[in-house]
Design an enzyme around this catalytic site. Structure first.
Site, PDB file in Angstrom:
ATOM      1  N   ASP A   1       5.255  14.561  14.247  1.00 14.05           N
ATOM      2  CA  ASP A   1       5.444  14.447  12.795  1.00 14.05           C
ATOM      3  C   ASP A   1       4.113  14.616  12.059  1.00 14.05           C
ATOM      4  OD1 ASP A   1       6.940  14.149  10.488  1.00 14.05           O
ATOM      5  OD2 ASP A   1       6.812  11.962  10.481  1.00 14.05           O
TER       6      ASP A   1
ATOM      7  N   LEU B   1       0.815  -1.215   0.000  1.00 15.56           N
ATOM      8  CA  LEU B   1       0.000   0.000   0.000  1.00 15.56           C
ATOM      9  C   LEU B   1       0.843   1.256   0.000  1.00 15.56           C
ATOM     10  CD1 LEU B   1      -2.728  -1.013   2.631  1.00 15.56           C
ATOM     11  CD2 LEU B   1      -2.935  -1.022   0.138  1.00 15.56           C
TER      12      LEU B   1
ATOM     13  N   VAL C   1       4.053  -0.787   4.149  1.00 14.60           N
ATOM     14  CA  VAL C   1       2.703  -1.126   4.588  1.00 14.60           C
ATOM     15  C   VAL C   1       2.056  -2.012   3.521  1.00 14.60           C
ATOM     16  CG1 VAL C   1       0.463  -0.239   5.294  1.00 14.60           C
ATOM     17  CG2 VAL C   1       2.533   1.051   5.825  1.00 14.60           C
TER      18      VAL C   1
ATOM     19  N   GLY D   1       4.951   3.050   1.679  1.00 16.19           N
ATOM     20  CA  GLY D   1       6.171   2.846   2.456  1.00 16.19           C
ATOM     21  C   GLY D   1       6.724   4.160   2.939  1.00 16.19           C
TER      22      GLY D   1
ATOM     23  N   PHE E   1      10.596   4.010   7.837  1.00 13.95           N
ATOM     24  CA  PHE E   1      10.703   2.948   8.838  1.00 13.95           C
ATOM     25  C   PHE E   1      10.281   1.584   8.306  1.00 13.95           C
ATOM     26  CE2 PHE E   1       9.961   6.770  11.511  1.00 13.95           C
ATOM     27  CZ  PHE E   1      11.207   6.783  12.123  1.00 13.95           C
TER      28      PHE E   1
END
Length: 579
Positions: free
Chosen positions: A395, A273, A281, A275, A278
């Site tokens: 963030d 889906l 997904v 990225g 970290f």
């Protein structure tokens, strides 16, 4: 017929229907109307006044605590004993209780010394005849006042009012939640000896059965510890989590998945889906074949561990409609995965900054943009002010905001979150966040507050209004003469505040809306955004205040141009004058 004894007075009446009635007054002063039942061959109470026996003054005698219906139950206070056990056996408690140990109090020439201490008795009605001590303004002063008099037997300090009692304590009744609902506390004066733990005088020989049972239990605990060590080694680094599994792996509202389960759910991580820094997904479907989830697989053992702990410790413990829901996690060996509810419409940036290859995205209308802004504000307000600890996201950006099928926003990506205890207002932490959304205090190295999220939120608001990145250049053309023309780049937040001051908010709104928006709401959002990106953290509003403004419950003034942006404006004007 009238019969009087030492303990009661009875008056017998015969009615016309030969029913035998009699009225009695017991030692506590309670009046009872009784009748003799031939069927049960016993006396039955028809009427009593007062209805609750504890309502009778001094029903249980001095230094007792009374509990009411069905019969008065009288208990001696702590470190007191029945004055006459024989009288108590025949329901005569008027003698009350006496101390087991005399108080230690010496008074000589207006100087009183005492080693006595106080035992609290909670949730009781206070005794009769208190003496109010107006000069005692604290509980410690109230206690000292009582210790200063050898006749003082108790004190109470409630609602900044000091009361003391001298002599016997009468009519203390326990809170039963029905008739008596007092929350008061009385502090009973006792000799210091009453607080010393009793010493065991008799030593018993060890019992073989007890020793055997203790040995078996000890061996069982040792084996349990060995199993826990083996389990902990398997789920390394997960010891900080409250892992209490049920038969389906549920852990306090979230699910602890096995790695093989997530491999199967994501079809070996085949449908990506998105990225980030970290990890990536992936889309997955749980074993029930109904629940679609987003599985984030964290990369790098050290950095992934840090983000994993931050996310589970923050979003794993709270729930809010504008915060993404953590369904579960996997902490097995070196694998660190987070399982979230799947957001059908992905992240906010996909809809604000539409690219040519994103054919499945639609242009957000103005009402949707406004509700998204309000939802983000509510989510951040909850994080800052309604959790047990203040959670600073650190963030905030469009990529950190997910939208569901109905475009309800969900704050996500808590991997950089910081926690501030309610006893503190700021925290010193390492530099983190994304360029373009960083508050100025990040660069100065000072301890941060939730106002860093407010700054990031302000930058996101400007992008919601314009449908463009704040950092992308705006090309302007301005002809000073027919022969000279120039173009320059203007930072969008500078342009936004300039046009807000000039009353030209309309030109800031995304052109894809084709003028279909609420101008009053657009001006309100622009003002909020401009206040949120002020240089000084104290000039920025709290997120709770932002929510009230966006809800239309509070007005907001025209914001000034921030100093840092003003410097950019001056440089831009200087560049303009050169052409």
């Amino acid at each position: 017929m009238l019969i009087t004894t030492k303990r009661s007075t009875t008056c017998t009446l015969h009615t016309m229907n030969h029913r035998l009635l009699y009225v009695s007054v017991d030692m506590s002063g309670q009046i009872k109307l009784n009748h003799w039942s031939q069927a049960t061959r016993s006396c039955q109470i028809i009427y009593a006044q007062p209805d609750d026996p504890c309502n009778t003054p001094a029903a249980c005698g001095p230094f007792t605590v009374c509990r009411g219906n069905p019969n008065p139950s009288c208990d001696c206070m702590e470190s007191f004993s029945q004055k006459s056990p024989q009288d108590w056996k025949v329901q005569d408690r008027t003698g009350g209780c006496i101390r087991n140990t005399p108080l230690h109090c010496i008074s000589d020439k207006n100087i009183t010394s005492s080693t006595d201490m106080f035992q609290p008795i909670a949730q009781v009605t206070l005794p009769y005849n208190p003496q109010i001590i107006a000069v005692a303004s604290t509980q410690s002063e109230c206690e000292e006042t009582c210790l200063g008099s050898c006749s003082c037997t108790a004190y109470s300090y409630n609602d900044s009012k000091c009361s003391v009692w001298n002599g016997e304590l009468l009519s203390v009744t326990r809170n039963d939640g029905i008739e008596y609902t007092s929350k008061d506390v009385i502090y009973l004066r006792l000799a210091a000896k009453n607080f010393m733990p009793s010493l065991r005088k008799n030593k018993r020989k060890p019992n073989v059965g007890v020793v055997t049972a203790a040995s078996i239990i000890g061996f069982g605990l040792l084996m349990l510890m060995l199993l826990l060590l083996i389990w902990r080694n398997k789920f390394k680094w997960c010891g900080f989590l409250p892992l209490y599994y049920d038969n389906q792996g549920s852990v306090g509202g979230i699910i602890a998945f096995r790695y093989t389960d997530l491999v199967r759910a994501t079809k070996n991580f085949s449908e990506k889906l998105g990225g980030g820094g970290f990890g990536s997904v992936y889309k997955g479907v749980l074993s029930d074949a109904k629940t679609t989830v987003a599985v984030k697989r964290l990369d790098g053992v050290r950095q992934g561990e840090k983000q994993f702990r931050a996310e589970v410790s923050s979003i794993g413990l709270i729930q809010h409609i504008n915060l993404v829901k953590l369904v579960g996690f996997c902490c097995e060996g070196d694998h660190r995965l987070l399982v979230y509810e799947h957001m059908l419409n992905g992240s906010l940036d996909r809809h604000l900054f539409k690219k040519s290859n994103n054919v499945d995205t639609v242009v957000l209308n103005w009402n949707t943009r406004y509700q998204i802004s309000l939802g983000i504000a509510r989510g951040l307000s909850y994080l800052h002010q309604s959790c047990r600890e203040c959670i600073i996201h650190c963030d905030i950006k469009p990529e950190s905001i997910l939208v569901d099928a109905s475009f309800v926003p969900k704050v996500a990506d808590f991997g950089l979150a910081a926690f501030v205890g309610r006893d503190f207002s700021r925290i010193l932490t390492s530099f983190r966040g994304t360029i373009g959304y960083l508050a100025p205090e990040w660069l100065s190295g000072v301890a941060i507050t939730p106002k860093v999220d407010v700054y990031g939120f302000g930058m996101v608001l400007l992008e919601v209004i314009s449908g463009r990145r704040n950092s992308s250049p705006e090309i302007s053309h301005n002809t000073k003469s027919s022969r000279n023309s120039y173009q320059h780049h203007e930072y969008f937040p500078v342009q936004a505040i300039r046009k807000l001051h000039g009353g030209d908010v309309k030109s800031l709104v995304d052109t894809q809306l084709h003028g279909d928006f609420d101008l009053e709401e657009a001006e309100r959002v622009c003002k909020v955004a401009s206040w949120c990106i002020q240089d000084g953290e104290f000039d920025r509003p709290a997120m709770s205040e932002v929510v009230r403004v966006l809800e239309g419950l509070q007005e907001i003034d025209m914001p000034p141009m921030p100093r840092l942006l003003a410097a950019i404006v001056e440089q831009s004007d200087a560049a303009t004058s050169m052409y």
